[in-house]
Design an enzyme around this catalytic site. Sequence first.
Site, PDB file in Angstrom:
ATOM      1  N   LYS A 130       0.917  -1.311   0.138  1.00 40.85           N
ATOM      2  CA  LYS A 130       0.036  -0.153   0.001  1.00 40.85           C
ATOM      3  C   LYS A 130       0.869   1.238   0.006  1.00 40.85           C
ATOM      4  O   LYS A 130       1.846   1.271   0.767  1.00 40.85           O
ATOM      5  CB  LYS A 130      -1.025   0.018   1.207  1.00 40.85           C
ATOM      6  CG  LYS A 130      -1.854   1.126   1.449  1.00 40.85           C
ATOM      7  CD  LYS A 130      -2.598   0.937   2.714  1.00 40.85           C
ATOM      8  CE  LYS A 130      -3.668   1.895   3.109  1.00 40.85           C
ATOM      9  NZ  LYS A 130      -4.565   1.881   4.190  1.00 40.85           N
ATOM     10  N   SER A 205      -9.351   1.930   2.926  1.00 36.13           N
ATOM     11  CA  SER A 205      -8.392   2.564   2.033  1.00 36.13           C
ATOM     12  C   SER A 205      -7.229   1.648   1.212  1.00 36.13           C
ATOM     13  O   SER A 205      -6.508   2.214   0.684  1.00 36.13           O
ATOM     14  CB  SER A 205      -7.669   3.681   3.009  1.00 36.13           C
ATOM     15  OG  SER A 205      -6.759   2.940   4.131  1.00 36.13           O
ATOM     16  N   SER A 229     -10.107  -0.630   6.679  1.00 41.74           N
ATOM     17  CA  SER A 229      -9.235  -0.505   5.525  1.00 41.74           C
ATOM     18  C   SER A 229      -8.701  -1.606   4.804  1.00 41.74           C
ATOM     19  O   SER A 229      -7.957  -1.729   3.764  1.00 41.74           O
ATOM     20  CB  SER A 229      -8.313   0.685   5.770  1.00 41.74           C
ATOM     21  OG  SER A 229      -9.015   1.860   5.890  1.00 41.74           O
TER      22      SER A 229
END
Length: 531
Positions: A130, A205, A229
Site C-alpha cells: 500500500k 483505504s 481499510s
Amino acid sequence: MALSRAERWLALLLRLLSRACLALLALLPPPPGPGPGARAVPPPRRELLLLPARRLAALLRARQVTCIEVVEAYVERIKEVNPLINAVVKDRFEEALQEAQQVDKLLSEGPGDDYLEEKFPLLGVPITVKEAFSLHGMPNTSGLVNRRNVIATSDATVVSRLKQAGAIPLGVTNCSELCMWYESSNRVYGRTNNPYDLQRIVGGSSGGEGGVLAAACSVIGVGSDIGGSIRMPAFFNGVFGHKPTTGVVPNDGQFPNAHGARTRFLCTGPMCRYAEDLEPVLRIMAGPGVSKLKLNEKVSLEKIKFHCMDHDGGSVFVSPVDKEILQAQKKVVEHIESDLGVRVQHVSIHKMKYSFQIWSAMMSSQDSNGEEAQRFTDLLGDHGKPVWPLWELMKWLVGMSSHTFPAIALGLTEKLMKLNHSGNAKLVSMGKSLQEEMEALLGQDGVLLYPSHPTIAPKHHSPICMPFNFAYTAIFNVLGLPVTQCPLGLGSEGLPLGIQLVAAAYNDHLTLAVARYLEKAFGGWVLPGKV
C-alpha cells in the site's frame, strides 16, 4: 440512546451534500474507461499466477521454477490489467528483476531447503505494498497532492521484515486520500477499479491491494486498517484480509500514522488470495510481537463456540444488509452446524446499533495522557495551514480543490463531532462497555460471524450516499479485536460475497483457522468473471 442534536444535523447535512454532489457528478461526462462491453479483467494465462505464496516458495526452493520466471510472469500480468484497474501506481519492475536474479543465484549455490525455509520463508515471492507505507525509492503520498514529490528513503518495519524474509516488492498500490475513505480514489493517482466489474469500487483505504490481489497481480499485500481499510477491500475483491489484535504488528513507517487514542485502533496486517498464507505472513509482520498470539496452538473447530449476528440492529446511519449477503451468511451457519455438529448461537448485541457513533467518538477521544487525536484538517494541510472544510467544499464545487469530496466531508464531520462533547463522552463509555460485553461473549474459544459490509461492491461514487456503511468493520477497531475477512464466492452479479470472523483479543489463531476451513467449504478466491 437517542440521537443527539449534533448527530441529527450531521446525518442530515452529509446526506444533503451527498445527493447534491451526486447530482453534479451525473452532469459530468463519464471518465475514460475500457472498451465497449468490457466488465471484468481477463483471466490470467500463466499457472504460476494461481499459486499460494507457500507453494510458490516451495517450488522455488525445490528449483522447479526460477525466480526470474515468477517475477516476469507477475510483471507481465500487471502490465496487462493495470491499465484497466489502476491499482499499481508506481512499479519497481527493474529492481524486482534484479532481486530475482539474486534469488536464483542463491538457489544455485545449493543451500539446503530446510535452511532456506527457516531463514527466507517467502524467498522469491512477489508482493505489493500500500502506497501509504514507506518502500525505499517509492512515492509515499497517501493520495495527498501536497506530498506528490515525497519519496521514501527507508522501509516501513513490516516491509523491511517481509523483504528480509525473501519477498520481492513489485510496486506500491493506490489508496484513498489520507487513508480515510472506502473508495480508493485521489487527486494524485486517480481511481482504482474493481477487477470483477470495472464500474465498481475496490474499497478503501487499502483498495489498490485488494484489486491487485484479486486480479492475480500479486501474491501478498501489505494493508492497514483503522476503520476497515483491510477488510472492506478484501471483501469487495473476494480475497482474505486479517486485522490483527491491536498492538501486535508495528505501524511504523506509514503516513498518516496514528497519534493519541488512535494508536489503539490502527492495525497493520496481511491481505492474501489464499487463507493458508495469512498466518505465515502475520508471523513475519509481527516479528517478536507474535509471541503475544497463540499461533502455535492447535485449533479444534468442533470446540469453538460459534455466534452469529446478521446485522447491526438497525442503525439509522447505515444501509440494511443485502439479502445475498445474509443468504451467504446463513449458508455458512448451516454448513458449520451440519459439518461440525455444533450449534451456532444467534445473538443480538444492542450496542452494535451505535457502531458508527461509538467509532467516531473514540477516534476523537483523548488518550490516557490527555493527548488529543491529530485533526484530519491538519493532516490535509500536511504541515501547512489547516484546511477549512467549507472553503474547500466551495472550491470543490467549481473544480478548484486539490482534495476529494470524501476528504472534505470528513473534515466537516470532524467539526460537527466536536460540538457534541457530552454525547461523545457517553459514547466512549458505551464503547468500553461493548468491549467488555464482546470479550465476555467470545471468551477464549468463541468466534462471531458478522457481515463484512451491508452491500456488495458499490458502483463508483455511490459510497458518498452511504458514507457510514464502514461501521460494520470500524467497530472492531475500537474494540481491539482480531478479525479475518473471508470470501464466500460470487453472487448473482458476479461480485464477491464474504463474512467477518471475530474473536477475543489475542485469539487470532481461531479466526485464521475458521478462514482456512471456510475456504475449503466455499472455494475462497474466485477468478474475476467466473459466476
